[in-house]
Design an enzyme around this catalytic site. Structure first.
Site, PDB file in Angstrom:
ATOM      1  N   LEU A 101       3.301   7.251 -23.782  1.00 56.53           N
ATOM      2  CA  LEU A 101       2.550   6.955 -22.556  1.00 56.53           C
ATOM      3  C   LEU A 101       1.135   7.520 -22.709  1.00 56.53           C
ATOM      4  CD1 LEU A 101       5.160   7.239 -19.688  1.00 56.53           C
ATOM      5  CD2 LEU A 101       4.439   5.262 -21.030  1.00 56.53           C
ATOM      6  N   HIS A 102       0.329   6.792 -23.508  1.00 56.14           N
ATOM      7  CA  HIS A 102      -1.029   7.246 -23.823  1.00 56.14           C
ATOM      8  C   HIS A 102      -1.859   7.503 -22.553  1.00 56.14           C
ATOM      9  CE1 HIS A 102      -0.496   5.783 -27.989  1.00 56.14           C
ATOM     10  NE2 HIS A 102      -0.111   4.616 -27.497  1.00 56.14           N
ATOM     11  N   ASP A 103      -2.125   6.425 -21.823  1.00 53.74           N
ATOM     12  CA  ASP A 103      -3.123   6.512 -20.745  1.00 53.74           C
ATOM     13  C   ASP A 103      -2.696   7.396 -19.564  1.00 53.74           C
ATOM     14  OD1 ASP A 103      -4.733   4.916 -22.306  1.00 53.74           O
ATOM     15  OD2 ASP A 103      -4.168   3.054 -21.305  1.00 53.74           O
ATOM     16  N   THR A 145      -0.828  12.000 -27.284  1.00 56.16           N
ATOM     17  CA  THR A 145      -0.090  10.907 -26.618  1.00 56.16           C
ATOM     18  C   THR A 145       1.157  10.504 -27.409  1.00 56.16           C
ATOM     19  OG1 THR A 145      -1.386   9.093 -27.601  1.00 56.16           O
ATOM     20  CG2 THR A 145      -2.237  10.100 -25.573  1.00 56.16           C
TER      21      THR A 145
END
Ligand code: BDR
Ligand code: CA
Length: 313
Positions: A242-244, A196
């Site tokens: 933008l991890h998720d 991420t």
């Protein structure tokens, strides 16, 4: 035409959770059966409200949003207002939601949905601490073999941690819950910080979102602008990770990501390493793999996908 994949999004919005939810709602490959909120980035009262704000932004007042666990299994809740702001969704002021919270507890919704749908039909997508997941597995172990797959954001190995030197936030907040999930036997796909932190927004991309001229585009640009300040100050990087959204992008285009099927243990006792995902990347333990632990992402293709989908909203 193939049927849409049925998913439950378990989330603690969070600006990056919000972008992930919008991506899912814009994607015909996915059928979001419901959204379950958990305490994490901010307390539950805010995460469940934020989830409804996001649904309304996407024009999806029909979706069911459930409130789940307000605190980790055994520990005191740790939150991340220093990253996400006081509301959890700082960056743009959006209308208070008018759609009601669904009746019932998120954990019961997860259990009932897995019992009702065909075995192997539902994928779980946790984007926050794993408290709701673990509670559901403890309360109803019969659902465990019915889960198709869990695709989650959490952990880090080569990249280290972001809330402590060793631990990533989602796992650190509820390591006991994470251990239950990682030892459940359900096939796991893990999007750690190793991936991420490569999914960094660029100025052009953010301006492109703003330039869409839509409510969703404006919100995504404002959220990522807010989110970027923290990471730039901390890592010196340009862009917001933008991890998720990596979780949802994987469900749509799995080929964007690469990693290794390995054994991953959760540290629940470490004096300095509580919440660490101990990933046997070099396969030195001889333990059976329990997770597809991702290590890389095709960044440009990831952002192309996001642009194309957010533009549909
Ligand atoms: C994770 O923690 C939260 O701050 C983000 O929403 C993401 O799920 C990153 O460590
Ligand atoms: Ca999150």
């Amino acid at each position: 035409m193939t049927l849409a994949r049925k998913i439950i999004i378990d989330t603690d919005p969070g600006q990056d959770d919000a972008v992930a939810i919008l991506l899912a709602l814009a994607s015909p490959e996915l059928e979001v059966l419901g959204i379950t909120a958990v305490a994490g980035n901010v307390p539950l009262a805010l995460t469940q409200k934020n989830a409804r704000v996001i649904c309304e932004l996407a024009g999806r007042r029909d979706l069911k949003v459930f409130a789940g666990c307000a605190a980790p299994l055994t520990r005191k809740l740790v939150t991340a207002e220093h990253v996400h702001g006081k509301s959890g969704l700082d960056g743009i002021v959006l209308p208070e939601p008018t759609m009601p919270l669904a009746t019932g507890h998120a954990v019961d919704f997860i259990i009932e949905t897995l019992r009702r749908e065909a075995s192997g039909a539902v994928t779980l997508c946790p984007l926050g601490p794993l408290t709701n997941m673990a509670t559901a597995f403890q309360k109803a172990p019969d659902i465990i073999p019915r889960v198709a797959e869990i695709v989650l954001m959490g952990g880090g190995y080569f990249e280290g941690g972001n809330i402590t030197p060793a631990a990533e936030f989602n796992i650190y907040v509820d390591p006991e819950a994470a251990e239950i999930v990682f030892t459940s036997g359900v096939p796991l796909v893990v999007m750690p910080l190793d991936v991420t932190h490569k999914a960094l927004t660029s100025r052009d991309w953010v301006e492109g979102m703003r330039g869409l001229g839509t409510a969703a585009g404006r919100a995504v640009a404002s959220w990522t602008d807010f989110f970027e300040r923290y990471d730039t100050a901390k890592y010196g990087s340009i862009g917001a990770p933008l991890h998720d959204p990596c979780v949802i992008a994987y469900l749509i285009q799995p080929g964007l990501f690469s990693g290794r099927h390995i054994h991953v243990a959760i540290e629940v006792e470490g004096r300095h390493t509580l919440g660490m995902t101990v990933a046997d990347w070099w396969r030195v333990t001889g333990k059976d793999p329990n997770a597809m632990f991702m290590g890389d992402v095709d960044r440009d293709a990831f952002f192309t996908l996001l642009t194309e989908r957010i533009a549909r909203l």
